[in-house]
Design a protein around this motif. Structure first.
Motif, PDB file in Angstrom:
ATOM      1  N   GLY A  27       0.916  -1.114   0.023  1.00 44.24           N
ATOM      2  CA  GLY A  27      -0.001   0.074   0.044  1.00 44.24           C
ATOM      3  C   GLY A  27       0.800   1.309   0.052  1.00 44.24           C
ATOM      4  N   ASP A  28       0.220   2.378  -0.449  1.00 41.75           N
ATOM      5  CA  ASP A  28       0.692   3.642  -0.290  1.00 41.75           C
ATOM      6  C   ASP A  28       1.230   4.266   1.323  1.00 41.75           C
ATOM      7  N   PHE A  29       0.447   3.725   2.233  1.00 40.83           N
ATOM      8  CA  PHE A  29       0.373   3.850   3.480  1.00 40.83           C
ATOM      9  C   PHE A  29       0.884   5.488   4.102  1.00 40.83           C
ATOM     10  N   VAL A  32       0.489   6.465   7.880  1.00 41.23           N
ATOM     11  CA  VAL A  32       0.525   5.504   8.703  1.00 41.23           C
ATOM     12  C   VAL A  32      -0.506   5.557   9.679  1.00 41.23           C
ATOM     13  N   HIS A  36      -4.184   2.019   8.326  1.00 41.43           N
ATOM     14  CA  HIS A  36      -2.863   1.260   7.819  1.00 41.43           C
ATOM     15  C   HIS A  36      -2.200   0.506   8.973  1.00 41.43           C
ATOM     16  N   GLN A  37      -2.169   0.828  10.239  1.00 46.63           N
ATOM     17  CA  GLN A  37      -1.697   0.209  11.194  1.00 46.63           C
ATOM     18  C   GLN A  37      -2.668  -1.284  11.214  1.00 46.63           C
ATOM     19  N   ILE A  40      -0.606  -3.264   8.708  1.00 46.71           N
ATOM     20  CA  ILE A  40       0.544  -3.475   9.094  1.00 46.71           C
ATOM     21  C   ILE A  40       0.639  -4.505  10.239  1.00 46.71           C
ATOM     22  N   THR A  58       5.964  -0.460  -0.420  1.00 50.20           N
ATOM     23  CA  THR A  58       5.140   1.054  -0.789  1.00 50.20           C
ATOM     24  C   THR A  58       5.855   1.559  -1.842  1.00 50.20           C
ATOM     25  N   LYS A  82       8.098   8.156   7.147  1.00 51.62           N
ATOM     26  CA  LYS A  82       7.234   6.657   7.101  1.00 51.62           C
ATOM     27  C   LYS A  82       8.171   5.458   7.614  1.00 51.62           C
ATOM     28  N   GLY A 127      -5.486  -3.990   1.821  1.00 56.38           N
ATOM     29  CA  GLY A 127      -6.469  -3.343   2.074  1.00 56.38           C
ATOM     30  C   GLY A 127      -7.746  -3.538   1.231  1.00 56.38           C
ATOM     31  N   SER A 167      -8.986   7.336   6.813  1.00 56.35           N
ATOM     32  CA  SER A 167      -8.341   7.226   5.291  1.00 56.35           C
ATOM     33  C   SER A 167      -7.258   8.586   5.506  1.00 56.35           C
ATOM     34  N   SER A 168      -6.146   8.420   4.388  1.00 55.30           N
ATOM     35  CA  SER A 168      -5.406   9.601   4.366  1.00 55.30           C
ATOM     36  C   SER A 168      -6.040  10.878   4.010  1.00 55.30           C
TER      37      SER A 168
END
Length: 320
Positions: A27-29, A32, A36-37, A40, A58, A82, A127, A167-168
């Motif tokens: 993923g882009d993550f 984080v 995302h965690q 991960i 990434t 990151k 995801g 989300s980011s």
């Protein structure tokens, strides 16, 4: 100790030295964040169960930046940030794939056969909304089909907080509106930027509020202009303070980019040239122009008192 691999498509065939990326999350993550965690953490846990290295794949630069989306020239977690965060989360290997215009044309089949298979993956975590390959043609279902029993695929469901999918984009929106406490809630930690203390115009010292001017060199997303209660990590210690992020309109500044000026409480050491980490704890007010320097000084005093109270309450709550 996490190692970082710089990868360029296509990868050579496996060299017979065992799987370098046994369990891999892709993923882009960016950021984080807590969603995302979740991905991960599942990968790290599975790696421990199987006694295999847990790896993250990434992409750099950010795929949307390569696609020409200007807002992605700034990131929640530039690559060094990151890397640091992933190391803290127990990741063994970080695979940074060079995302170029030619890589954009890789098909889902090519990605699996010439990127994942050479890495010797045992299990891949993605995801629920993961896409890959040219024009995002590949989905988690596609990945399962292409795995063809050679590796397992685990799809992680969306992570929700307060009825919203984390989300980011949601983190970015919060920061650009100055809602740094909401951003911290989504990230699971205060949002921060790192930079170097540089010489400013000296006005802060002359009006009784000496400041550390922080020059941010990595392409961070910067929160909305305004005044913030902050924690600044300097020389390994966190110092409470108040920060003005903006263009200093009271002094008729013609700045195009915002300047970060932090007044640290109970700290007067010279830290020019040193790297610091600025954590945004709470938004206090918008930046505005004052009619006189005296009016500005009075307001800074009020801001400093409010920031000190906020940070004292924050620290007290953490100790409970």
């Amino acid at each position: 100790m996490m190692r970082t691999l710089q990868l360029t498509f296509p990868l050579p065939s496996p060299g017979g030295e065992g799987p370098p990326c046994g369990v891999l999350a892709i993923g882009d993550f960016d950021g984080v964040h807590l969603g995302h965690q979740e991905v991960i953490g599942r990968a790290v846990e599975r790696g421990r169960e199987l006694a295999l290295p847990a790896a993250i794949m990434t992409f750099h630069p950010h795929p949307r930046q390569v696609l020409g989306m200007d807002k992605y020239t700034r990131l929640l977690t530039p690559l060094p940030a990151k890397e640091k965060r992933l190391r803290e989360l127990g990741v063994d290997t970080l695979c940074v794939v060079d995302f170029s215009k030619s890589f954009m044309c890789v098909t889902p089949e090519q990605f699996v056969e010439e990127m994942l298979i050479p890495l010797g993956v045992n299990t891949v975590f993605v995801g629920f909304d993961f896409t890959f390959g040219h024009r995002g043609a590949g989905t988690p279902d596609t990945l399962c089909e292409l795995a063809a029993g050679r590796f397992a695929v685990e799809v992680v469901r969306p992570f929700h907080m307060d009825g919203q999918k984390v989300s980011s984009t949601l983190v970015r929106e919060a920061l650009l509106a100055g809602r740094v406490r909401q951003a911290a809630h989504l990230l699971g930690r205060p949002y921060h930027v790192t930079g170097t203390v540089v010489h400013g115009d000296g006005r802060g010292h002359s009006i009784g509020f000496p400041t550390a001017n922080v020059e941010v060199r990595e392409p961070y997303v910067v929160p909305a202009n305004g005044v913030y209660a902050v924690q600044v990590e300097v020389r390994g210690q966190k110092k409470a303070g108040v920060m003005n992020l903006g263009v200093k309109p009271t002094f008729g500044s013609d700045l195009q980019e915002p300047v970060l000026e932090a007044h640290l409480f109970d700290f007067d050491d010279s830290v020019y040239g040193e790297e610091v980490r600025v954590e945004f704890i709470e938004y206090i007010r918008a930046e505005r122009r004052f009619e006189s320097v005296g009016e500005l000084i009075e307001q800074i005093g009020r801001d400093a008192r409010e920031a000190r109270n906020l940070l004292t309450e924050e620290n007290s709550a953490e100790m409970l």
